[in-house]
Write an enzyme that holds these catalytic residues in place. Structure first.
Site, PDB file in Angstrom:
ATOM      1  N   ASN A  14       0.710  -1.576  -0.667  1.00 24.55           N
ATOM      2  CA  ASN A  14       0.189  -0.117   0.060  1.00 24.55           C
ATOM      3  C   ASN A  14       1.321   1.160  -0.266  1.00 24.55           C
ATOM      4  O   ASN A  14       0.607   1.781  -0.662  1.00 24.55           O
ATOM      5  CB  ASN A  14      -0.824   0.052   1.351  1.00 24.55           C
ATOM      6  N   LYS A  65       4.915   3.414  25.808  1.00 23.05           N
ATOM      7  CA  LYS A  65       4.124   4.287  24.286  1.00 23.05           C
ATOM      8  C   LYS A  65       4.750   5.344  24.349  1.00 23.05           C
ATOM      9  O   LYS A  65       4.723   5.853  23.433  1.00 23.05           O
ATOM     10  CB  LYS A  65       3.144   3.272  24.061  1.00 23.05           C
ATOM     11  N   LEU A  92      -2.388  -0.020  17.553  1.00 22.13           N
ATOM     12  CA  LEU A  92      -3.075   1.154  17.968  1.00 22.13           C
ATOM     13  C   LEU A  92      -2.219   2.431  18.733  1.00 22.13           C
ATOM     14  O   LEU A  92      -0.907   2.068  18.972  1.00 22.13           O
ATOM     15  CB  LEU A  92      -3.806   0.360  19.487  1.00 22.13           C
ATOM     16  N   HIS A 109      -8.341  -1.598   6.154  1.00 21.75           N
ATOM     17  CA  HIS A 109      -8.439  -2.946   7.171  1.00 21.75           C
ATOM     18  C   HIS A 109      -8.813  -3.718   5.863  1.00 21.75           C
ATOM     19  O   HIS A 109      -9.914  -3.263   5.170  1.00 21.75           O
ATOM     20  CB  HIS A 109      -9.255  -2.588   7.635  1.00 21.75           C
TER      21      HIS A 109
HETATM   22  C1  GRF Z   1      -2.693  -4.529   4.347  1.00 22.12           C
HETATM   23  O1  GRF Z   1      -3.571  -5.666   3.609  1.00 22.12           O
HETATM   24  C2  GRF Z   1      -4.205  -3.558   5.316  1.00 22.12           C
HETATM   25  O2  GRF Z   1      -5.489  -3.713   4.888  1.00 22.12           O
HETATM   26  C3  GRF Z   1      -3.970  -4.118   6.474  1.00 22.12           C
HETATM   27  O3  GRF Z   1      -2.536  -4.414   6.851  1.00 22.12           O
HETATM   28  C4  GRF Z   1      -2.259  -4.650   5.156  1.00 22.12           C
HETATM   29  C5  GRF Z   1      -0.718  -4.419   5.034  1.00 22.12           C
HETATM   30  O4  GRF Z   1      -0.149  -4.914   3.359  1.00 22.12           O
HETATM   31  N1  GRF Z   1      -3.606  -3.068   7.023  1.00 22.12           N
HETATM   32  P1  GRF Z   1       1.060  -3.849   2.625  1.00 22.12           P
HETATM   33  O5  GRF Z   1       1.993  -4.185   3.559  1.00 22.12           O
HETATM   34  O6  GRF Z   1       0.335  -2.818   2.462  1.00 22.12           O
HETATM   35  O7  GRF Z   1       1.300  -4.961   1.394  1.00 22.12           O
END
Ligand code: GRF
Length: 192
Positions: A14, A65, A92, A109
């Site tokens: 991502n 934290k 978190l 998510h």
């Molecule tokens: C994604 O599927 C996202 O929805 C979740 O963690 C994953 C991260 O994947 N929160 P990447 O590291 O971006 O490939």
């Protein structure tokens, strides 16, 4: 130009999709910083390939934290970061970061929240044998995947799909949807 920080712990696909959208002129922002909480995570090399500033912290080396998040806050402020984009950040967000960035932290998510929050959302969906799962982009609050929902897109699960099939289908949606949603949020902010 809006300054983003991306927080990630893992692969960074991502992260790559967001950077690519910026490079292609589809997202009018700049990734000022990658914040990573895992030494050796693949996302770090992806940031280096694009010459994006990176900080890598080991949270357990901090007294608590809030000290960990204070260090990050300092990094964000020194780069005038306005938005925090979580992309596979497996922690978190605590009050030290939430308070100054409230309403400016988003997460992606791999389920249609509120279904299947937390870890292994794809495994949870497969266990329940649902026929449709999806992707949610939401604002971050102090809960686990509980903040207000910004966008959702369904993803089908077909009979005999492997976990890898579903993962691939979800990630294809994520890589398109996340940059689109970020872009849709940033300009509106100017008129607040
Ligand atoms: C994604 O599927 C996202 O929805 C979740 O963690 C994953 C991260 O994947 N929160 P990447 O590291 O971006 O490939």
């Amino acid at each position: 130009m809006k300054q983003l920080a991306i927080f990630a712990s893992g692969t960074g696909s991502n992260f790559d999709a967001i950077v690519k959208a910026i490079e292609e002129g589809k997202l009018d922002a700049r990734v000022a910083l990658l914040v990573c909480d895992r030494v050796g995570a693949a996302v770090i090399e992806k940031a280096q390939n694009h010459e994006i500033d990176t900080v890598v912290y080991t949270p357990k080396l901090f007294p608590d934290k809030s000290a960990y998040e204070e260090a990050i806050l300092h990094d964000l402020r020194s780069r005038q970061v306005e938005w925090i984009v979580l992309a596979g950040y497996m922690r978190l967000i605590g009050p030290t970061l939430l308070a100054p960035y409230e309403g400016r932290i988003m997460n992606i998510h791999p389920s249609l929240l509120p279904a299947f929050p937390g870890k292994d959302a794809i495994g949870q969906a497969l266990d329940k044998q649902v026929k449709v799962t999806g992707v949610t982009v939401h604002f971050v609050d102090d809960g686990m995947d509980t903040g207000p929902i910004i966008a959702q897109e369904p993803v089908p699960i077909y009979d005999h799909d492997s976990r890898e099939d579903v993962h691939r289908r979800i990630q294809t949606v994520e890589h398109r949807l996340y940059p689109e949603v970020i872009q849709s949020l940033l300009p509106k902010e100017e008129y607040k």
